[in-house]
Design an enzyme around this catalytic site. Structure first.
Site, PDB file in Angstrom:
ATOM      1  N   ALA A 145      -0.834   1.175   6.429  1.00  0.00           N
ATOM      2  CA  ALA A 145      -1.168   0.159   7.334  1.00  0.00           C
ATOM      3  C   ALA A 145      -2.210  -1.035   6.782  1.00  0.00           C
ATOM      4  CB  ALA A 145      -1.400   0.738   8.155  1.00  0.00           C
ATOM      5  N   ASP A 146      -1.936  -1.850   7.935  1.00  0.00           N
ATOM      6  CA  ASP A 146      -2.785  -3.121   7.206  1.00  0.00           C
ATOM      7  C   ASP A 146      -2.591  -4.024   9.152  1.00  0.00           C
ATOM      8  OD1 ASP A 146      -3.988  -5.779   6.377  1.00  0.00           O
ATOM      9  OD2 ASP A 146      -4.287  -3.883   4.809  1.00  0.00           O
ATOM     10  N   GLN A 147      -3.955  -4.733   8.724  1.00  0.00           N
ATOM     11  CA  GLN A 147      -4.481  -5.871  10.495  1.00  0.00           C
ATOM     12  C   GLN A 147      -4.691  -6.546   9.652  1.00  0.00           C
ATOM     13  OE1 GLN A 147      -7.035  -4.691  12.745  1.00  0.00           O
ATOM     14  NE2 GLN A 147      -5.595  -3.946  13.873  1.00  0.00           N
TER      15      GLN A 147
ATOM     16  N   LYS B 209       0.306  -0.833   0.449  1.00  0.00           N
ATOM     17  CA  LYS B 209       0.518   0.052   0.112  1.00  0.00           C
ATOM     18  C   LYS B 209       1.062   1.300  -0.103  1.00  0.00           C
ATOM     19  CE  LYS B 209      -4.105  -2.691   2.346  1.00  0.00           C
ATOM     20  NZ  LYS B 209      -4.918  -2.046   3.852  1.00  0.00           N
TER      21      LYS B 209
END
Length: 205
Positions: free
Chosen positions: A81-83, A65
């Site tokens: 950001a990612d989760q 991203k």
């Protein structure tokens, strides 16, 4: 007026997440947003072929991203950001509808799951910093009636959450115990991010 953010341009968040933007602005950062337009399922498929761990998958998604937006804005500092949520050997995704959300909660109830929240900072099409922090959440045992009541009260907004809960709202009722930083649970670990921004000379404090 004294400003905390001292970089020439605001931080460019490669996300349209209202929660992540609010976290950054609450910490006094100057923020703009842009959608990364990354095919997350394609990234995950490639990650499976490489047998990446859930933590490494979260890092990969955040990196893709950040790089996607950085290539379009090479002069800007970009945050991706990612989760990733994993429970046992299964990685969970955002549910498509209420029925899927109910199945999610049935699978998580009475068990402890992990949330791996990653961030990547990119500039000029290159990663200049990255981090990943994990939180562990023990969900209460929940009856079918309790799950239905929660979904009724929470409304369709919970379909935008990978764990089918907004921890900052009604979702807090679902848990017995939580081990992890609040911002990590919400999807963007602020402490390592702020440390990276200080190293890059973006913060006055």
């Amino acid at each position: 007026m004294t400003n905390l953010w001292v970089a020439a341009a605001p931080l460019l968040l490669a996300s349209t997440s209202r929660t992540r933007r609010t976290l950054l602005e609450s910490a006094g950062l100057s923020v703009e947003t842009q959608s990364p337009d990354v095919d997350e399922r394609a990234v995950e498929a490639a990650a499976r072929s490489e047998a990446l761990s859930p933590i490494d998958l979260a890092r990969r998604l955040a990196t893709e991203k950040a790089l996607a937006v950085s290539r379009r804005n090479p002069e800007r500092l970009v945050l991706g950001a990612d989760q990733v949520l994993d429970c046992g050997d299964k990685i969970f995704h955002k549910p498509a509808d209420r029925a899927a959300a109910r199945v999610h909660l049935q699978s998580l109830a009475g068990r402890t799951h992990a949330l791996h929240s990653a961030g990547s900072l990119a500039q000029g099409g290159e990663i200049v910093a990255d981090f990943c922090v994990s939180a562990h959440l023990a969900m209460r045992g929940l009856s079918g009636e309790a799950i239905d009541l929660y979904l009724d009260l929470a409304g369709p907004e919970v379909l935008h959450s990978v764990g089918v809960y907004h921890f900052e709202g009604l979702g807090i009722h679902l848990f017995d115990h939580v081990d992890g930083d609040h911002s990590t649970i919400l999807g963007l670990p602020l402490i390592p991010l702020l440390a990276a921004l200080r190293r890059l000379g973006c913060l006055a404090l």
